[in-house]
Design a protein around this motif. Structure first.
Motif, PDB file in Angstrom:
ATOM      1  N   ILE A  75       0.994  -1.274  -0.214  1.00 21.01           N
ATOM      2  CA  ILE A  75      -0.361  -0.269   0.198  1.00 21.01           C
ATOM      3  C   ILE A  75       0.818   0.859   0.150  1.00 21.01           C
ATOM      4  O   ILE A  75       0.305   2.359  -0.708  1.00 21.01           O
ATOM      5  N   ALA A  76       1.986   1.524   0.479  1.00 22.01           N
ATOM      6  CA  ALA A  76       2.573   2.133   0.759  1.00 22.01           C
ATOM      7  C   ALA A  76       3.430   2.729  -0.329  1.00 22.01           C
ATOM      8  O   ALA A  76       3.339   3.767  -0.756  1.00 22.01           O
ATOM      9  N   PHE A  77       3.758   1.951  -0.893  1.00 21.83           N
ATOM     10  CA  PHE A  77       4.479   1.558  -2.552  1.00 21.83           C
ATOM     11  C   PHE A  77       3.360   2.081  -3.430  1.00 21.83           C
ATOM     12  O   PHE A  77       4.507   3.866  -3.870  1.00 21.83           O
ATOM     13  N   ARG A  78       2.459   2.040  -3.486  1.00 25.22           N
ATOM     14  CA  ARG A  78       1.320   2.006  -4.502  1.00 25.22           C
ATOM     15  C   ARG A  78       0.856   3.892  -3.729  1.00 25.22           C
ATOM     16  O   ARG A  78       0.697   4.823  -4.760  1.00 25.22           O
ATOM     17  N   LEU A  79       0.894   4.126  -2.657  1.00 20.22           N
ATOM     18  CA  LEU A  79       0.998   5.503  -2.199  1.00 20.22           C
ATOM     19  C   LEU A  79       1.671   6.697  -2.503  1.00 20.22           C
ATOM     20  O   LEU A  79       1.246   7.990  -2.938  1.00 20.22           O
ATOM     21  N   GLY A  80       2.924   6.321  -2.904  1.00 16.94           N
ATOM     22  CA  GLY A  80       4.281   6.492  -3.061  1.00 16.94           C
ATOM     23  C   GLY A  80       3.930   7.348  -4.464  1.00 16.94           C
ATOM     24  O   GLY A  80       4.781   8.226  -4.489  1.00 16.94           O
ATOM     25  N   ARG A  81       3.135   6.455  -5.402  1.00 22.67           N
ATOM     26  CA  ARG A  81       3.265   7.340  -6.651  1.00 22.67           C
ATOM     27  C   ARG A  81       1.895   7.999  -7.012  1.00 22.67           C
ATOM     28  O   ARG A  81       1.809   8.213  -8.119  1.00 22.67           O
ATOM     29  N   ARG A  82       1.233   8.281  -5.723  1.00 19.60           N
ATOM     30  CA  ARG A  82       0.221   9.232  -6.126  1.00 19.60           C
ATOM     31  C   ARG A  82       1.236  11.100  -6.065  1.00 19.60           C
ATOM     32  O   ARG A  82       2.596  10.846  -5.377  1.00 19.60           O
ATOM     33  N   ALA A  83       0.626  11.683  -6.117  1.00 22.91           N
ATOM     34  CA  ALA A  83       0.821  12.911  -7.101  1.00 22.91           C
ATOM     35  C   ALA A  83       0.577  14.237  -5.812  1.00 22.91           C
ATOM     36  O   ALA A  83      -0.130  13.571  -5.263  1.00 22.91           O
ATOM     37  N   PRO A  84       1.288  14.654  -5.677  1.00 25.63           N
ATOM     38  CA  PRO A  84       1.351  15.905  -4.448  1.00 25.63           C
ATOM     39  C   PRO A  84       0.127  16.782  -4.433  1.00 25.63           C
ATOM     40  O   PRO A  84      -0.856  16.579  -5.648  1.00 25.63           O
ATOM     41  N   THR A  85       0.302  17.113  -2.674  1.00 22.93           N
ATOM     42  CA  THR A  85      -1.584  17.539  -3.180  1.00 22.93           C
ATOM     43  C   THR A  85      -1.252  19.149  -2.538  1.00 22.93           C
ATOM     44  O   THR A  85      -0.120  19.381  -1.804  1.00 22.93           O
ATOM     45  N   ARG A  86      -2.131  19.881  -2.370  1.00 22.42           N
ATOM     46  CA  ARG A  86      -1.751  21.365  -1.444  1.00 22.42           C
ATOM     47  C   ARG A  86      -1.127  21.071  -0.185  1.00 22.42           C
ATOM     48  O   ARG A  86      -0.447  21.958   0.556  1.00 22.42           O
ATOM     49  N   HIS A  87      -2.006  19.519   0.448  1.00 20.45           N
ATOM     50  CA  HIS A  87      -1.915  19.493   1.763  1.00 20.45           C
ATOM     51  C   HIS A  87      -0.643  18.820   1.825  1.00 20.45           C
ATOM     52  O   HIS A  87       0.073  18.793   3.156  1.00 20.45           O
ATOM     53  N   HIS A  88      -0.235  17.708   0.684  1.00 25.82           N
ATOM     54  CA  HIS A  88       0.856  17.377   0.509  1.00 25.82           C
ATOM     55  C   HIS A  88       1.802  18.072  -0.552  1.00 25.82           C
ATOM     56  O   HIS A  88       2.089  16.383  -0.975  1.00 25.82           O
ATOM     57  N   PRO A  89       2.701  18.579  -0.025  1.00 24.65           N
ATOM     58  CA  PRO A  89       3.720  19.174  -1.183  1.00 24.65           C
ATOM     59  C   PRO A  89       4.378  18.704  -1.626  1.00 24.65           C
ATOM     60  O   PRO A  89       4.410  18.573  -2.739  1.00 24.65           O
ATOM     61  N   TYR A  90       5.155  17.873  -0.743  1.00 22.75           N
ATOM     62  CA  TYR A  90       6.520  16.867  -1.292  1.00 22.75           C
ATOM     63  C   TYR A  90       5.963  14.899  -1.334  1.00 22.75           C
ATOM     64  O   TYR A  90       6.538  14.330  -1.757  1.00 22.75           O
ATOM     65  N   GLY A  91       4.278  15.129  -1.788  1.00 19.61           N
ATOM     66  CA  GLY A  91       4.033  13.982  -1.860  1.00 19.61           C
ATOM     67  C   GLY A  91       3.936  12.823  -0.764  1.00 19.61           C
ATOM     68  O   GLY A  91       4.086  13.311   0.444  1.00 19.61           O
ATOM     69  N   PHE A  92       3.432  11.782  -1.359  1.00 13.23           N
ATOM     70  CA  PHE A  92       2.835  10.520   0.316  1.00 13.23           C
ATOM     71  C   PHE A  92       4.263   9.763   0.530  1.00 13.23           C
ATOM     72  O   PHE A  92       3.975   8.339   0.578  1.00 13.23           O
ATOM     73  N   LYS A  93       5.404   9.577   0.193  1.00 13.32           N
ATOM     74  CA  LYS A  93       6.411   8.370   0.115  1.00 13.32           C
ATOM     75  C   LYS A  93       6.774   8.443   0.831  1.00 13.32           C
ATOM     76  O   LYS A  93       7.248   7.563   1.492  1.00 13.32           O
ATOM     77  N   ARG A  94       6.584   9.791   2.065  1.00 15.52           N
ATOM     78  CA  ARG A  94       6.659   9.196   3.644  1.00 15.52           C
ATOM     79  C   ARG A  94       6.680   7.631   4.342  1.00 15.52           C
ATOM     80  O   ARG A  94       6.726   6.945   4.788  1.00 15.52           O
ATOM     81  N   ARG A 249      27.257  24.758   1.068  1.00 15.44           N
ATOM     82  CA  ARG A 249      25.600  23.809   1.749  1.00 15.44           C
ATOM     83  C   ARG A 249      24.897  23.108   0.858  1.00 15.44           C
ATOM     84  O   ARG A 249      23.695  23.025   0.385  1.00 15.44           O
ATOM     85  N   VAL A 250      25.389  22.153   0.906  1.00 10.77           N
ATOM     86  CA  VAL A 250      25.214  21.206   0.112  1.00 10.77           C
ATOM     87  C   VAL A 250      23.726  20.174   1.218  1.00 10.77           C
ATOM     88  O   VAL A 250      24.375  19.559   1.936  1.00 10.77           O
ATOM     89  N   ARG A 251      23.009  19.825   0.704  1.00  5.36           N
ATOM     90  CA  ARG A 251      22.451  19.096   1.803  1.00  5.36           C
ATOM     91  C   ARG A 251      20.973  18.174   0.443  1.00  5.36           C
ATOM     92  O   ARG A 251      21.155  17.922  -0.243  1.00  5.36           O
ATOM     93  N   ALA A 252      20.851  16.916   1.121  1.00  2.00           N
ATOM     94  CA  ALA A 252      19.864  15.961   0.311  1.00  2.00           C
ATOM     95  C   ALA A 252      19.205  15.392   2.436  1.00  2.00           C
ATOM     96  O   ALA A 252      19.489  14.951   2.961  1.00  2.00           O
ATOM     97  N   ARG A 253      18.108  14.502   1.399  1.00  2.00           N
ATOM     98  CA  ARG A 253      17.778  13.966   1.844  1.00  2.00           C
ATOM     99  C   ARG A 253      16.477  12.761   1.495  1.00  2.00           C
ATOM    100  O   ARG A 253      16.056  12.803   0.891  1.00  2.00           O
ATOM    101  N   TRP A 254      16.022  11.470   1.826  1.00  2.00           N
ATOM    102  CA  TRP A 254      15.122  10.889   1.567  1.00  2.00           C
ATOM    103  C   TRP A 254      14.035  11.009   1.809  1.00  2.00           C
ATOM    104  O   TRP A 254      13.490  11.633   2.972  1.00  2.00           O
ATOM    105  N   ILE A 255      12.864  10.742   0.813  1.00  5.89           N
ATOM    106  CA  ILE A 255      11.607  10.775   0.989  1.00  5.89           C
ATOM    107  C   ILE A 255      10.868   9.543   0.873  1.00  5.89           C
ATOM    108  O   ILE A 255      11.043   9.135  -0.515  1.00  5.89           O
ATOM    109  N   GLY A 256      11.314   8.493   0.965  1.00  3.20           N
ATOM    110  CA  GLY A 256      10.158   6.567   0.955  1.00  3.20           C
ATOM    111  C   GLY A 256      11.999   6.626   0.485  1.00  3.20           C
ATOM    112  O   GLY A 256      12.934   6.622   1.403  1.00  3.20           O
TER     113      GLY A 256
END
Length: 313
Positions: A75-94, A249-256
């Motif tokens: 379910i999480a893998f499928r949810l992570g493929r959804r497009a970002p929304t106004r409430h979740h601008p970074y998407g659902f990969k978390r 000032r290099v930064r990186a992070r995982w999202i899913g």
């Protein structure tokens, strides 16, 4: 044993650069695992009922725990493929990392149940029967779990999924503990039936050790942590692009199972806006191509003259 139970760093050569391809690989690996672990668990449940083996029960309970956690992972893998929304601008990969925590909870509960049943078997011993079947179930369980572990871990490394790698490590622990059941069978044949319950406790300890190691990775990602070499890689790739004078000032992070980065670059003082914009686009393309699992990078461009002025101020 250490190599089998300890999560490893990601191999850059195995990386999948397309987010959709990565999600498809993760979903396919989860379904394959569900089928393999389900077949193994059904066989073991039947033999536990016939034999009363605590060591085999411990192994079976952990297998069932994997079945419980695989569906939310899909379910999480499928949810992570959804497009970002106004409430979740970074998407659902978390959602994938949150499922990683759920996996840890289920595994911890299975370890607690194993400890309880093993202690009860030590204080209230009962005879073991059909030991030949127990031995056969242990061998089949080890083979089935290791096949699932190899597939999950390889897929997890290719797509950069901490949750999928954690599931693979748990399956590998199951394979090792299935082999430990053989020791319990040997003890029963040798007239030491308590050895079966002791092996159950050893299995619980192995499960808790694997749980600790895999949850470190999941929690690190939820805290926006990255592997030590990621920022080095981003800096090296960026510095190699023609027109980049320096990187800061290099930064990186995982999202899913995907990464995002942001960084500042300095270009030559005489570079005009079109040239600076072109350099920025080249850096973006180089980073996506050269840094495994990176989806995008936000790049802030400064000129050398601007940096000199800031330094004087």
């Amino acid at each position: 044993m250490k190599h089998a139970l300890t999560p490893h760093s990601h191999d850059h050569s195995e990386a999948i650069q397309t987010a959709d391809d990565a999600a498809q690989i993760g979903i396919r690996a989860a379904w394959f695992s569900l089928a393999g672990m389900g077949a193994t668990a059904v066989l073991q449940i039947v033999i536990v009922a016939m034999s009363g083996s605590m060591a085999l029960l411990a192994d079976t309970v952990h297998n069932l725990g994997h079945l419980v956690t695989t569906i939310p992972l899909i379910i999480a893998f499928r949810l992570g493929r959804r497009a970002p929304t106004r409430h979740h601008p970074y998407g659902f990969k978390r959602a994938e990392d949150l499922v990683g925590l759920f996996i840890g909870l289920v595994v911890a509960l299975s370890a607690a149940l194993i400890i309880w049943e093993s202690i009860r078997a030590l204080t209230q011993p009962r005879p073991l029967t059909n030991l030949g079947w127990v031995l056969a179930a242990a061998i089949i369980g080890a083979m089935g779990n290791e096949a699932v572990a190899i597939y999950r871990i390889r897929a997890g490394r290719r797509i950069g999924s901490a949750a999928l790698i954690a599931e693979g490590q748990h399956a590998r622990a199951d394979a090792l503990t299935s082999l430990a059941v053989i020791v319990g069978v040997a003890g029963a044949w040798a007239g030491i039936p308590q050895l079966d319950a002791i092996i159950g406790l050893v299995i619980a300890a192995a499960i808790l050790a694997v749980l600790y190691r895999s949850m470190k990775t999941v929690i690190n990602r939820l805290m926006d942590g990255v592997e030590p070499d990621v920022l080095d890689r981003v800096e090296q790739v960026t510095a190699s692009v023609d027109g980049v004078a320096s990187v800061s000032r290099v930064r990186a992070r995982w999202i899913g199972h995907r990464m995002e980065a942001d960084l500042d670059i300095t270009v030559a003082a005489h570079a005009g806006l079109p040239a600076a914009d072109a350099i920025s686009h080249r850096v973006q393309e180089a980073l996506v191509a050269g840094v495994p699992h990176l989806d995008r990078a936000t790049i802030h461009v400064c000129t050398a003259a601007h940096d000199d002025q800031n330094a004087r101020d």
